[in-house]
Every structure is written in C-alpha cells, then in structure tokens.
Design an enzyme around this catalytic site. Structure first.
Site, short mmCIF file in Angstrom:
data_model
loop_
_atom_site.label_atom_id
_atom_site.label_comp_id
_atom_site.label_asym_id
_atom_site.label_seq_id
_atom_site.Cartn_x
_atom_site.Cartn_y
_atom_site.Cartn_z
N GLU A 166 -8.09 5.56 21.76
CA GLU A 166 -8.45 6.95 21.43
C GLU A 166 -7.96 7.90 22.52
O GLU A 166 -8.73 8.65 23.12
CB GLU A 166 -9.96 7.08 21.24
N GLU A 324 -11.05 1.83 13.33
CA GLU A 324 -12.49 1.86 13.61
C GLU A 324 -13.21 2.69 12.55
O GLU A 324 -12.72 3.74 12.14
CB GLU A 324 -12.80 2.52 14.96
#
Length: 711
Positions: A166, A324
């Site tokens: 991320e 995710e």
C-alpha cells in the site's frame, strides 16, 4: 511534456501478466506466520487445504524478523514457510519486507523519517515510518529487496513479487529536507528553467517569484493559502516519487528473477487520492488493489462496484487481483460493521463479476496482538467453529466452481471519466465551493448508472473513448487541451457525452481558461457561463420540469459553437429552502422564494448540443438523485445503451464477463441480489455455483449470488 499516462513500461524481459503457477482463480490472503508458534503454523497449512487457498502474500511486515540486526539475516522461519506452502500446493506472493523499517534502522538513522507540513516528525511505532525520498532509506530497502530476491529466486513456491505494501498509504506527502531536495529536482526536470516554473505557477501573485530552484520548498504550512499550482505539483511529485521507488525495487527483482511477475497493491477506492494509479499502471505486470467498505455508507455495495470498475479501468480491461478486503469487520472506522456470511460472499463475488481473477483478504489468521487484532480474518479469533470460517470454506468452494471465468472480461458501452489530477485540482482551497468532494461527485453519477443496470468502465480522459456509446464526465475541473479534445472527438464520432459543472475550468497548471466557463469545453457544449452561483447548504433549486437540484448553479448563455446551437433541456425555476434536520418537526414547512427573487429563474440549467454524429450535454447544476436518474435515462436512450439484463429487478446487480467470438464465445452472467427478496431473471444456462440448469428462469435468493454460464 510527455503525458505520463501514455508512457509504456520499460522492461528487459516479458514475464507473464499473471502468476502462472496459480491454477484457476487465486484465493487466499496475507499470511504472517512470524506472529505465531510452530503448532499454529502447522495448523495453518492444513486449514489452507480445507479452505481451498492457493495463493498467500508472505513477508510483508517481516523486515525486523528477517534482519534483526544490520547485516545479520535469519531466514530459517521463512525458508520453512515457503517449503511448507509448496508442499501444500499453495503459491506465494512474496513481499520485499520493506513496508516498515526495523527499529534498529530508524534508531541509527532518524533522518529517514518523514515529516508533516507543520514540520512534525512521524516517528516509528506504527508502519511506513520512512521518507521515500531519503537516499539512506532507499539504500537499505534496495539491499533488503536484493537479499530476498536472491534467496528465493528459484523457490518453486514463488509465483509473484509483492513490492512493499500500500505504497503511500500513510507517508505519501513528506515535507522533510530530503523531500524538498527531491521535489526541486523533479520540478527542474518538469520545467527546465525557473522562468518556466514562475510562468506555470503564476508567481507574479503575492510576490512569489523565484530566482532559482534552490529557493523552492514543498507546500509547508504557511500564513495563508499556499500557491495552488505548487500544491498541485507536489501531489504529482509525491505520486511520481513513490513510483520511482517502486521502479527501483522492480529493477532488482527483474534482474534476479526475469520471469516472475511484479506488482504492488493499489488502493483504487474513493478514499485514496494520493497516487495517480493510471500513470502507475504501465509498470505493473498485473494490477492488484485493496478495498474495504465503509460501515456507515448505506450504498457501500455501489461504492464497491465503482472501485472495482475503477480498478478494471486502471488495468486497461485486463483481469486484476483483489489483494485485500475483509471477511467481516475492520478496526479503523468509528464503528465497524460486522458482515453477515451472505455479505462476505456477495462482496467477494462482486469483485469477480467486475474483472477480478483473485480474491484475497487481510489476513489469513486474525492477530492476537497489535493494532490490527480486531481486524477480521479468514481464520477468526473464534477459530473454525464460526460463521466466518464456514464462509471462508464456502467461498473457496465457490471460486473453484468459477474457474472457467478466469481470463474473461467485462465489456461496457458506457464510460465514466475519472482523473486523479482533476481530483487534486478540484479539492484545492480558495474555490467557489470549498467543501466539494470529487469522489462524491463521481459516486453521485455512478449510482445513477448502477441503478440503470448498465456496465461502466471508469477510465482516464486519455483513454480510447471511441468504443463507448455514452460518456459521463463529472467535475473534470482540471483538463489538458489534449484530453478535452479526446472527449470532444468521442462526441463527434457518435457518443452522447454528458459533462457536469465545474469542468474544463483550468489547464494543467491550474490557470483559469479565460473567456467564460466551462473553458476547455465551451465550444463543444455551445455555451458560455458568465458567473458561478454556488448554493448554500439549506438551498435547493426547482427546475421547470419538476426535478430538483442542489449545491451549484451558474449563469449560462447559449450560443452556436462551431456547429448546431445548444438548447436548454432543463431551466431553473425557483430557489427553495430545504428543511433543517434539527428543526422542530411541528414547525411550518419551509417557504419557497418567489421566482422573481431568484436571478437565474428561466436560465438554462441543463443543455444539449448536437456535434458531428453525437451530442454534448451539460449539467450546470447538481441534480438530486431522482434528477440524475431521469437525466441519465434520456442520455442512455439517446445513445442506444440497454441494461445488461432488461428484466433485472431494482437492487439486483447484473454483470456479464465474456471471451471469444462466434462459436468460441463464452459468457458468464453474474447476478448479485442486494435486496431482501428473492429475484427472478430470464436466463438460460447453468448456474456454476449450484450446478443446476436454469431452463430459462433463474431465482437469485435474497442477498444471494448466481453465476450462469450462458447457453
């Protein structure tokens, strides 16, 4: 300057665009064995087999475990993990372990820590405590990346490289001295000379003229509004700097393992504005993203659909990975939402419906300690005697049945134009409206399209728009000449294009396009706005067709443009006062201001102009939800765009994935029922989830999902 969205990836080899050793649809999640004792690790591998897991992300936050002291590596636990995964038929998306530097590194080199605009150091104790511009941090991170790559280059479990994690989630905007130096270098590359920077930034205003690049700083906290173009360029620089970091890591991975695909997990959602993912896409072998729904959003399933369509747009239509999402509640919202089993299944398959060929979660086993211990996982705190675990197993079985869907694509006739730079620009300060939310504008129009039952590609303004029948362009505040011309060309070629207010206002330097709004689109639309007329929070407009609007109006003049004259499709009628939510319910209803007291009464609110083979529409206000639906209905009828399934009930999302043509064509119809009632559809084929033939009539249970291999 070259458009970064048109840059092609530079690669010495051509690795596969998918982890080729993973069969069928990928299924799994982040796996963190370093958090658990040996007995739990053994159980993990056994349970992965029960759940049908075939891919896990490993080592994301493991730097301190792999290199507990500088230069001293402890590989045994990861060696053992990789071997066990391989033995169980599970493949690894192996991370570079750089997502959080170890304490010894930040202790020894505190200068690698990022700083806020106020000069506050962001200290260790969480994650991403590093400045991506720090040469010292980069040196250590690249060394760690090379060490992992060389250690596992030939391991049979390795299927995919997962760079960092991320990127920019918590440290995208760094204002440290290292960032200032990198920003100046980026600006010099972009502008070539300080004179050109002064011109682009309009530094004649407020005595901001620079005599050298050395004088330029990031937009740190100042006494008043910081130069808007300086802010805009800092957004661009920050995205590019993180991408440069990714490229350096990728170069090492490509050198050591030239045939293993490389990715990182994007955050293609309405809540992540820091990276321009369209400009990153060309560097990814496969696009991966993370997505989490928001508990207090009553339409979170629509936001999920938008984010999935955005991810597919970033991927250029290719299948992508959901790296995710959550099995149930998360830990970071004010009040977190627990998912029912049906919602977990429906959310997961909604991503697959929109092009995902991988369904993964954070994380495999719910942590016992740490900041994310209340974040749900595939194996929850309650263990296998739980709804979450049972649904984890059921989802694995469903994905195995959906293996034939792998590689198919979603075809759409409608495009929604989305641009990160327009987002950055639209939400700068000192604007006519300073509480405008670009994502809310996108979702306002996307919801209307979703409820219309049509498939939508969320695309960049530089995309090939020639294949779309209808194109919606919400609040494209900042637009280049080339991108405006691309949109105009699509209309001339036959598309029905709808552009909404506060679009085309400034160029790429945030300089207002003079001569009247909406600037870049004035000739295409055949209108000229003299002045904006923002509304107050309690004000609402009534249009002459009976619909309502809010937030915005403007004084629009019709003119001929370069072709047919524009005409008013809707006009302003009156200004109403809306009800105050805190008002006494027994109080009289709000009064309507007389028409004569509203200066724009009778002026155009929505316009349409024929151009070439198509048409250009303009919404100079923000219709309410019913107004959006009515306007989009007209647009879609004009464009000849029909719903994916004509008789789908309201609240049932229908998407088709397909591949091939003629006799080789295959299509898969996904039906996701977001209502509390069973839904019936006319469709012929086999429901892959149940194995039953539909015989022309399909029942989708309340809250359920069906996937029909159409005959």
């Amino acid at each position: 300057m070259t458009d970064p969205h048109e840059i092609q990836p530079t690669q010495d080899a051509s690795p596969p665009q998918w982890p080729s050793t993973v069969p069928g649809l990928a299924y799994g999640g982040d796996y963190n064995p370093e958090q658990w004792p040996e007995s739990t690790r053994l159980e993990d591998v056994e349970l992965m087999g029960v759940a049908g897991v075939n891919l896990v992300s490993v080592g994301i936050f493991s730097w301190a475990m792999l290199e507990p002291r500088e230069g001293e590596f402890e590989w045994d636990w990861l060696d053992q993990t990789m071997d066990r995964l391989h033995g169980a038929g599970v493949r690894a998306a192996l991370a570079t372990a750089t997502a959080s530097p170890p304490p010894w590194l930040t202790h020894r080199h505190p200068e690698i820590l990022p700083e806020t605009a106020d000069g506050v150091t962001l200290w260790p104790g969480a994650r991403q405590a590093y400045s991506v511009s720090s040469p010292i941090f980069r040196e250590y991170a690249l060394r760690m990346t090379r060490a992992i790559a060389q250690r596992y280059a030939k391991h049979p479990a390795l299927a995919l490289w997962h760079v960092d994690n991320e990127l920019g989630c918590h440290n995208a905007h760094d204002y440290s001295d290292d960032a200032a130096e990198a920003f100046r270098s980026w600006l010099e590359t972009r502008y070539g000379s300080v004179e050109e920077l002064n011109r682009a930034w309009g530094t004649a205003f407020w005595s901001q003229r620079y005599s050298s690049f050395a004088e330029v700083l990031p937009p740190r906290t100042a006494p008043m509004f910081v130069n808007p173009t300086q802010q805009l360029d800092f957004h661009r620089y920050s995205s590019d700097e993180l991408l440069d970091y990714f490229r350096e890591m990728k170069a090492i991975l490509r050198e050591v393992t030239p045939t293993v695909p490389v990715t990182t997990n994007f955050m293609c959602t309405t809540r992540s504005k820091n990276m321009d993912y369209y400009s990153w896409a060309g560097e990814m072998d496969v696009i991966a993203t993370d997505h989490y729904t928001v508990a207090d959003d009553a339409h979170r399933h629509i936001e999920l659909a938008f984010s999935a369509d955005l991810t597919r747009g970033v991927a250029g239509g290719r299948p992508w990975m959901l790296m995710e999402h959550s099995t149930s509640g998360v830990n970071w919202q004010l009040r977190n939402h627990t998912k029912a089993p049906a919602e977990m299944m429906r959310d997961s398959l909604a991503h697959v419906a929109r092009g995902a060929d991988a369904v993964m979660f954070f994380q495999w086993r719910q942590s016992q300690t740490g900041a994310e211990k209340y974040h749900s996982a595939m194996v929850p705190h309650a263990g296998t005697a739980s709804d979450v675990w049972n649904t984890t197993v059921s989802l694995g079985e469903a994905l195995q049945r959906l293996a034939p869907v792998k590689g198919t694509r979603v075809e759409a006739e409608v495009a929604l134009v989305f641009d990160y730079e327009a987002w950055w620009g639209a939400e700068l300060d000192s604007h006519p409206i300073n509480d405008l939310s670009y994502p809310e504008e996108m979702l306002h129009w996307y919801r209307g399209l979703w409820e219309s039952g049509v498939s939508v590609d969320v695309v960049h303004p530089s995309a090939d728009l020639s294949r779309y029948r209808a194109i919606v362009v919400p609040t494209l505040y900042l637009v280049t000449d080339a991108h405006a011309a691309n949109i105009a060309a699509a209309a001339a070629q036959g598309a029905s294009v709808l552009i909404t207010y506060f679009s085309g206002i400034v160029d790429e330097h945030d300089a207002v396009r003079l001569g009247g709004y909406p600037g870049a689109f004035r000739e295409l639309l055949g209108i000229r706005t003299e002045e904006f007329w923002p509304l107050q929070a309690q004000e609402q407009l009534r249009l002459q067709d009976g619909t309502r609007a809010e937030l915005w109006s403007e004084k629009i003049h019709l003119h001929d443009g370069a072709g047919a004259a524009a005409r008013a499709v809707r006009r302003f009628e009156s200004l109403n006062l809306t009800e105050d939510s805190d008002a006494d319910p027994a109080a009289p209803a709000p009064t309507v201001a007389p028409t004569g007291e509203f200066p724009l009464a009778g002026w155009p609110a929505v316009t349409r102009r024929e151009t070439g083979q198509g048409a250009a529409w303009y919404a100079g206000t923000r219709p309410d939800h019913e107004g959006v639906r009515a306007l989009l209905a007209e647009l879609l009828i004009e464009a000849g765009v029909a719903p994916v399934h004509e008789d789908a009930p309201e609240g049932v999302d229908v998407i088709r994935r397909s591949a091939g043509t003629g006799r080789e064509a295959e299509s898969f119809l996904f039906a996701l029922n977001h209502t509390g009632k069973d839904a019936r559809l006319r469709v012929r084929g086999v429901d892959l989830l149940t194995g039953k033939k539909t015989r022309g009539r399909l029942t989708v249970p309340a809250g359920g999902v069906a996937v029909v291999h159409e005959a």
